[in-house]
Design a protein around this motif. Structure first.
Motif, PDB file in Angstrom:
ATOM      1  N   GLN A  12       0.735  -1.144  -0.043  1.00  0.00           N
ATOM      2  CA  GLN A  12       0.045   0.053   0.044  1.00  0.00           C
ATOM      3  C   GLN A  12       1.012   1.274  -0.225  1.00  0.00           C
ATOM      4  O   GLN A  12       2.081   1.197   0.376  1.00  0.00           O
ATOM      5  CB  GLN A  12      -0.734   0.032   1.216  1.00  0.00           C
ATOM      6  N   ALA A  13       0.315   2.400  -0.421  1.00  0.00           N
ATOM      7  CA  ALA A  13       1.036   3.776  -0.435  1.00  0.00           C
ATOM      8  C   ALA A  13       1.353   4.103   0.739  1.00  0.00           C
ATOM      9  O   ALA A  13       0.658   3.777   1.655  1.00  0.00           O
ATOM     10  CB  ALA A  13       0.142   4.727  -1.027  1.00  0.00           C
ATOM     11  N   ASP A  88       5.292   4.814  -7.958  1.00  0.00           N
ATOM     12  CA  ASP A  88       6.582   4.026  -7.800  1.00  0.00           C
ATOM     13  C   ASP A  88       6.442   2.420  -8.513  1.00  0.00           C
ATOM     14  O   ASP A  88       7.377   1.780  -8.745  1.00  0.00           O
ATOM     15  CB  ASP A  88       7.318   3.693  -6.638  1.00  0.00           C
ATOM     16  N   THR A  89       5.201   2.161  -8.988  1.00  0.00           N
ATOM     17  CA  THR A  89       4.691   0.961  -9.570  1.00  0.00           C
ATOM     18  C   THR A  89       5.572   0.762 -10.829  1.00  0.00           C
ATOM     19  O   THR A  89       5.617   1.685 -11.764  1.00  0.00           O
ATOM     20  CB  THR A  89       3.315   0.823  -9.851  1.00  0.00           C
ATOM     21  N   ALA A  90       6.419  -0.496 -10.898  1.00  0.00           N
ATOM     22  CA  ALA A  90       7.268  -0.524 -12.121  1.00  0.00           C
ATOM     23  C   ALA A  90       7.784  -1.998 -11.848  1.00  0.00           C
ATOM     24  O   ALA A  90       7.891  -2.492 -10.761  1.00  0.00           O
ATOM     25  CB  ALA A  90       8.180   0.595 -12.008  1.00  0.00           C
ATOM     26  N   VAL A 110       7.076  -4.371  -8.749  1.00  0.00           N
ATOM     27  CA  VAL A 110       6.758  -3.688  -7.401  1.00  0.00           C
ATOM     28  C   VAL A 110       5.394  -2.706  -7.938  1.00  0.00           C
ATOM     29  O   VAL A 110       5.456  -2.169  -8.710  1.00  0.00           O
ATOM     30  CB  VAL A 110       7.837  -2.508  -6.896  1.00  0.00           C
ATOM     31  N   THR A 111       4.350  -3.076  -7.047  1.00  0.00           N
ATOM     32  CA  THR A 111       3.095  -2.575  -7.351  1.00  0.00           C
ATOM     33  C   THR A 111       2.702  -1.693  -6.035  1.00  0.00           C
ATOM     34  O   THR A 111       2.623  -2.307  -4.837  1.00  0.00           O
ATOM     35  CB  THR A 111       2.161  -3.493  -7.763  1.00  0.00           C
ATOM     36  N   VAL A 112       2.307  -0.603  -6.244  1.00  0.00           N
ATOM     37  CA  VAL A 112       1.910   0.336  -5.112  1.00  0.00           C
ATOM     38  C   VAL A 112       0.460   0.841  -5.089  1.00  0.00           C
ATOM     39  O   VAL A 112       0.025   1.077  -6.150  1.00  0.00           O
ATOM     40  CB  VAL A 112       2.823   1.477  -4.765  1.00  0.00           C
TER      41      VAL A 112
END
Length: 114
Positions: A12-13, A88-90, A110-112
């Motif tokens: 989570q963020a 930042d998801t990438a 990475v998934t936010v």
């Protein structure tokens, strides 16, 4: 040399993750190692690089939130990511530059979430 990245996931963020990258053989501490990332539809961008004895180099969007560090004895490089944001998801790629040649790991997602 082969680079194996790990540690990605869904967070989570505001959360944190630590990425790890293992090199298949000894890499001299003077070699630049680090991380790049690529979001869907975008170019691969610098996240952070580090060469022993020099200051780390960070992308503008992660400076102050991410920290790169190495364990030369274990041939590892890490990326501590704090205060993560959806942007930042990438896919994050481990990187090493050896004798002018670039080496890349396979990437870790990475998934936010917001």
């Amino acid at each position: 040399v082969q680079l194996q990245a790990s540690g990605g996931g869904l967070v989570q963020a505001g959360g944190s993750l630590r990425l790890s990258c293992a090199a298949s053989r000894t890499i001299h501490s003077s070699v630049v190692m680090g991380w790049y990332r690529q979001a869907p539809g975008k170019e691969r961008d610098l996240v952070a690089t580090l060469r022993s004895g020099r200051d780390a180099n960070y992308g503008d969007s992660v400076s102050g939130r991410f920290t790169i560090f190495r364990d030369n004895a274990k041939n590892m490089v890490y990326l501590q990511m704090n205060s993560l944001k959806p942007e930042d998801t990438a896919v994050y790629y481990c990187y090493a530059k050896i004798d002018g040649a670039a080496f890349w790991g396979q990437g870790t997602q990475v998934t936010v979430s917001s």
